[in-house]
Scaffold this motif. Structure first.
Motif, PDB file in Angstrom:
ATOM      1  N   GLU A 158      24.680  -0.400  13.285  1.00  0.00           N
ATOM      2  CA  GLU A 158      26.111   0.474  13.805  1.00  0.00           C
ATOM      3  C   GLU A 158      25.507   1.287  14.912  1.00  0.00           C
ATOM      4  O   GLU A 158      24.408   1.710  14.842  1.00  0.00           O
ATOM      5  N   LYS A 159      26.923   2.091  15.552  1.00  0.00           N
ATOM      6  CA  LYS A 159      26.459   2.564  16.514  1.00  0.00           C
ATOM      7  C   LYS A 159      26.418   4.112  16.326  1.00  0.00           C
ATOM      8  O   LYS A 159      25.897   4.715  16.423  1.00  0.00           O
ATOM      9  N   ASP A 160      26.988   4.383  14.821  1.00  0.00           N
ATOM     10  CA  ASP A 160      27.123   5.538  14.414  1.00  0.00           C
ATOM     11  C   ASP A 160      26.084   5.767  13.276  1.00  0.00           C
ATOM     12  O   ASP A 160      26.336   5.400  12.266  1.00  0.00           O
ATOM     13  N   HIS A 161      24.948   6.829  13.025  1.00  0.00           N
ATOM     14  CA  HIS A 161      23.925   6.922  12.380  1.00  0.00           C
ATOM     15  C   HIS A 161      24.629   7.592  10.237  1.00  0.00           C
ATOM     16  O   HIS A 161      24.055   7.188   9.434  1.00  0.00           O
ATOM     17  N   SER A 162      25.832   8.072  11.184  1.00  0.00           N
ATOM     18  CA  SER A 162      26.429   9.028  10.097  1.00  0.00           C
ATOM     19  C   SER A 162      26.630   7.738   8.771  1.00  0.00           C
ATOM     20  O   SER A 162      27.105   8.781   7.668  1.00  0.00           O
ATOM     21  N   ILE A 163      27.208   6.471   8.963  1.00  0.00           N
ATOM     22  CA  ILE A 163      27.034   6.159   8.092  1.00  0.00           C
ATOM     23  C   ILE A 163      26.645   5.625   7.658  1.00  0.00           C
ATOM     24  O   ILE A 163      26.292   6.045   6.310  1.00  0.00           O
ATOM     25  N   MET A 164      25.306   5.426   7.523  1.00  0.00           N
ATOM     26  CA  MET A 164      23.972   5.085   6.587  1.00  0.00           C
ATOM     27  C   MET A 164      24.588   6.607   5.903  1.00  0.00           C
ATOM     28  O   MET A 164      23.698   6.270   4.748  1.00  0.00           O
ATOM     29  N   LEU A 165      23.570   7.674   6.454  1.00  0.00           N
ATOM     30  CA  LEU A 165      23.766   8.621   5.928  1.00  0.00           C
ATOM     31  C   LEU A 165      24.707   8.930   4.476  1.00  0.00           C
ATOM     32  O   LEU A 165      24.329   9.551   3.574  1.00  0.00           O
ATOM     33  N   LYS A 166      25.609   8.623   5.015  1.00  0.00           N
ATOM     34  CA  LYS A 166      26.743   8.277   4.018  1.00  0.00           C
ATOM     35  C   LYS A 166      26.752   7.748   2.815  1.00  0.00           C
ATOM     36  O   LYS A 166      27.659   7.795   1.795  1.00  0.00           O
ATOM     37  N   ASP A 167      25.526   5.833   2.810  1.00  0.00           N
ATOM     38  CA  ASP A 167      25.935   5.500   1.659  1.00  0.00           C
ATOM     39  C   ASP A 167      24.992   6.078   0.551  1.00  0.00           C
ATOM     40  O   ASP A 167      24.013   6.384   1.203  1.00  0.00           O
ATOM     41  N   PRO A 168      25.898   6.326  -0.286  1.00  0.00           N
ATOM     42  CA  PRO A 168      24.920   6.703  -1.529  1.00  0.00           C
ATOM     43  C   PRO A 168      23.369   6.096  -1.812  1.00  0.00           C
ATOM     44  O   PRO A 168      22.489   6.012  -2.592  1.00  0.00           O
ATOM     45  N   GLU A 169      23.613   4.342  -1.767  1.00  0.00           N
ATOM     46  CA  GLU A 169      22.674   3.690  -1.826  1.00  0.00           C
ATOM     47  C   GLU A 169      21.439   3.843  -1.181  1.00  0.00           C
ATOM     48  O   GLU A 169      20.219   3.499  -1.528  1.00  0.00           O
ATOM     49  N   LEU A 170      21.476   4.859  -0.106  1.00  0.00           N
ATOM     50  CA  LEU A 170      20.664   4.362   1.246  1.00  0.00           C
ATOM     51  C   LEU A 170      19.250   5.606  -0.047  1.00  0.00           C
ATOM     52  O   LEU A 170      19.882   7.122   0.122  1.00  0.00           O
ATOM     53  N   GLU A 171      18.130   5.475   0.437  1.00  0.00           N
ATOM     54  CA  GLU A 171      17.227   6.051   0.105  1.00  0.00           C
ATOM     55  C   GLU A 171      16.197   6.375   0.963  1.00  0.00           C
ATOM     56  O   GLU A 171      15.462   7.714   0.466  1.00  0.00           O
TER      57      GLU A 171
END
Lengths: 346, 346, 346, 346
Positions: free
Chosen positions: A55-68
């Motif tokens: 993705e272009k926007d890293h904030s997407i992953m930061l908002k993913d609750p699964e991401l540790e």
């Protein structure tokens, strides 16, 4: 086997090494997200291999609750801000070296990490290289004795492209903060005392007739440690025979030398001499295993809630020494670390 | 075969190496005189071997019209005066390193040598060592390219005895003028540019609890050359694994490393590791051939009236750099060679 | 210091090495006589150096009552007869390898030596080479354990001149008796068991299109020892990279490898690879010290009436193994040493 | 990316190496089946890792029409029959070394493979090791010239367990067919001529007092090739310093030596000597990459319908040489390959 979910921010050369390692060599990790400001180049490569696209926007992953976990491989000037943002989202953070170019930003990031209670590990991959790790081992086992002299050589096979200097943030780039930073960390890794003084001097020798590049490409540094021991560092951005990374630790019981890994153990004895193979050239060849090991150990520290091997403090000190070296070279004088070290206790 | 008549002033450890070489390995030389302030110890050794015995007074040999050459191996503080005296008697002079501790005295001696029209060669024996000579060779043949970085390591197997500091003239002794002086000369030998700046720093680490010895025994130095190239030097007075003398010359076409000579090429592969033999320990083992070669070449320069390989200027520069290093370490600052270099043209 | 009076019979290449050593490196010996069937070539060289000139007739020196030792460097086919003659004159004898080509002659010579009560030492110089000596040392100190496998490589830098085959006695010459003989002796030196079986095979590969030379120039040999251990030997008369002489001794506690001495320890790292120097080429460079040591030790055995290090028996066994190898190669079968070993007890 | 479906028969030590490689390092392959006569031990390990579990009956996978490739890692005595069975089911076959102990069975299997039109590759993994491959490379590029002598050393870190001899089929086991077989193949790989004669001799030295083990554990072999060149091989089942696998190829232009890979490039210089790290010990450490490469190349040969790198003929010749070596050692005579080579043309 527990799998920790990971996202990578910054999918350039080093980002790709981490991505490949996670997928093929770290069964305890699961790569879910990749972000890159210019994702096209990466995506072409990733699509071929069946890897997750960016993705272009890293904030997407930061908002993913699964991401540790986030692994930050973005340009160094953005590291501090990205760490702060990731910490605020409660993610564990692995950040490539250097921590940041800005010491205040580093301190701010360290505070945020502490507040968030997340783990932060810095990417000084060479500590996990089997050769340098063995040298540390000889120190720990007493075979070297009290360390008196550390010697470090880092020479790149080819100098950085002109874009390295002209890209946004390029004004921060210097051999001290980007190349020698590894040696500053290694000097601390291979000694049991902290650096107190720095003398650095550099020359523009490789591209001496190139008016665009104004910064040193060849440097020599002496570090003094609290206990009177010393480190000597030399760097060059162009070694025609390969990626040259050697070390020596001399002490009261002996000295350990660390030579380069080479392409193979075949040696040709001919009328021209006895010819061995050259040092490995790419970071993937030379440090591929070390890159995998550092992530594996970070995942293990998260899964078992143990201390990380390379802390924020390690990142801070490396940058402080690098800034001291820049200042020393600029003003042609010895610089004390205390001039630059923030007044915080770690 | 013409035999040149030689006298040796100073029959200590190095004097004996020269005496043995002249008798057994230099057929072009004839040893006629030996002088030593305390001749008894030498004479006991010499009598056994059937070698010429020593007189107490060196002026006897200087007055012998048959004598063509004096080799000065007396304490360094006396070198300048002995050279002046020998030059006044019209003798060719080979003088051990360092030239002298006193820069003014060196200049005076150089003038006297010039006036007398005699030859003067300095005893930087390492230039004649096959290993270092081969490195120079690689530079001359273009295999190294433009030199960017020189690295030198000199570590003694055991530190000097306490008498080294407490004997008359001991107040002049320092690791810079007595040990590093070899590296200062070697740095000039392995580069094509002159030294312009010195940074040196030292610590007392080996005998850190010995109150009598106050001087540094472990040092690190960076030299800057006129063309922007740099040298890094480290020295220690105690390497438990032997006499460690290595060099590296890094340039645009490659790098030359010079490793130690070892006792033998036998390597034991056992459960403990792959164990090679240690570096040669005594100066006679390590540099015996180099000591013979330097005298052989000096005799040849006299017999054929050619230029000597290591000149008074080489001796002067080595001492100036050593004094600059002492000053740099004492005042913890960069010292310019021009601060100390006498205003004479050579 | 006592000086033992020496005469040298045979002033070819190896004779000259001994002569130079006696004059310049063995203070316990005095060279009085030299004899050579064709003395002119030697005398030209000797005159320049101020060395004793050669007589044509070796019987002159044998009749000189002052002469204590003869060093025999004549063609190998004459060795036995010269030893017998020298023994009858009561001279101590140092004889170059091989003892003789004729086993009966060897036995006769050994009897004469015994009768005369003189000392006889064989010239297997490699036993005194510091590298091979160190390997033996590791065996003696138990670091190798029980020896299971010995490996030996001897390769000459250039093949023998055609005269080697066409000169008188040339019909006896073979790689087994002249080159491999060193390895046969070395195999016995580096093991504690006697050879019982030989398999040898050779090819004419270097000059495969030269019809004059009919003998093998490249060979492979396996020796079996009494205790079941084995040796593997390979020889070539032409190694373009230098004089290649290596060994390995593998046992229950480890293995010792013996590498070549090289011209210097300088190593060039360039775009072409990591290039070390080649093995020393001439026997004087490679074995000059070993040649001096063997004579020094022989003189010492005479002066102190102690046992010599390399006996007639050692010379006999080396020749028996060489003859067994010739037979094995000729008949393409395993040959037992007992087929050839004379029925005498030593 | 196309994925080729694979089944593995025999999930012991080597089987597991292949299974791990397929899953983690060969993205072009998909592991669907595993079969093992005693699957419990494997399944415990596989379950932990999430790998496919093993069936007891290998005929299940052979009947699966999706399966394209079988990798045979069963005991060597079963290889021929398994190849025949797999070929009859139209599967491509990768078979571990040796091809089989029975030469007639090998010929039968080769015929069946030819009839079925499937590909067969033999598992001489060392050909894919970067070190040995580089030696071959130097031969191909002419740097070695005409090959005159090949030398091979293979020594295992620990001898085979007693079960190796006592298990079903153990009566076929011998160091020649199981260990030296690698060297027999390597000798053919590192030369351009075929073997014509074999001399082999072995001893029981490691367990000399163990009455149960009657076979040789230490061997020496000489091979003669058609063109007169020779190979010397030595093997031991117990090298206390690690897994020792070296090679040398000597020719008219030079020699190539292949040294061992070691644990790291750190070298300790201490009062005890200069101590390097030992050779890698496990086959996974030493040959892990080579095992992956051979399968990767086999898959590529299948996907692109190109020739395999190691053919049935290679497997046949290695076994014929091994049987000749056994016969030579048993009868203490030179054995011609033509005595054993089947009268078929390949």
């Amino acid at each position: 086997m527990r799998k920790t979910t990971i996202g990578v921010i910054g999918a350039g050369a080093v980002g790709k090494v981490h991505i490949e390692n996670i997928i093929s060599a770290i069964p305890t990790a699961h790569l879910k997200h990749v972000a890159d400001a210019f994702p096209d180049h990466y995506n072409e490569w990733a699509r071929d291999l069946g890897y997750p696209l960016a993705e272009k926007d890293h904030s997407i992953m930061l908002k993913d609750p699964e991401l540790e976990v986030v692994i930050i491989c973005a340009p160094a000037a953005l590291h501090g801000d990205l760490i702060i943002e990731a910490a605020k989202h409660g993610k564990h953070i692995f950040c490539e070296k250097p921590f940041d170019y800005n010491i205040d930003k580093i301190v701010e990031a360290m505070k945020e990490v502490e507040k968030a209670g997340v783990k932060l590990q810095l990417g000084f991959n060479r500590r996990f290289d089997k050769n340098f790790a063995k040298a540390r081992n000889y120190i720990d086992s007493g075979e070297v004795g009290d360390v008196h002299i550390v010697k470090l050589t880092s020479r790149d096979p080819i100098p950085p492209a002109i874009e390295y200097f002209t890209a946004p943030g390029g004004e921060h780039c210097s051999i001290y903060t980007d190349t020698t930073i590894h040696d500053f960390d290694m000097a601390r890794f291979l000694n049991n005392s902290e650096v107190v003084e720095v003398f650095a001097t550099g020359s523009k020798l490789i591209n001496k007739d190139n008016p665009i590049i104004t910064r040193a490409d060849t440097i020599a540094v002496i570090l003094r440690f609290e206990d009177g021991s010393m480190a000597l560092i030399d760097n060059s951005w162009q070694a025609v025979y390969g990626y040259d990374q050697r070390a020596e630790v001399f002490g009261t019981n002996g000295t350990v030398t660390v030579e380069n890994d080479v392409f193979s153990q075949a040696v040709l004895h001919s009328a021209k001499g006895i010819i061995g193979e050259k040092p490995l050239v790419t970071i993937k060849d030379r440090y591929g295993d070390a890159y995998a090991t550092e992530i594996r150990e970070f995942i293990s520290a998260i899964q078992n809630d143990t201390t990380v091997k390379i802390t924020g403090k390690d990142g801070l000190y490396a940058t402080v020494i690098a800034e001291a070296a820049k200042l020393s070279a600029a003003e042609n004088r010895i610089v004390k670390i205390s001039e630059l070290l923030p007044k915080i206790t770690y």
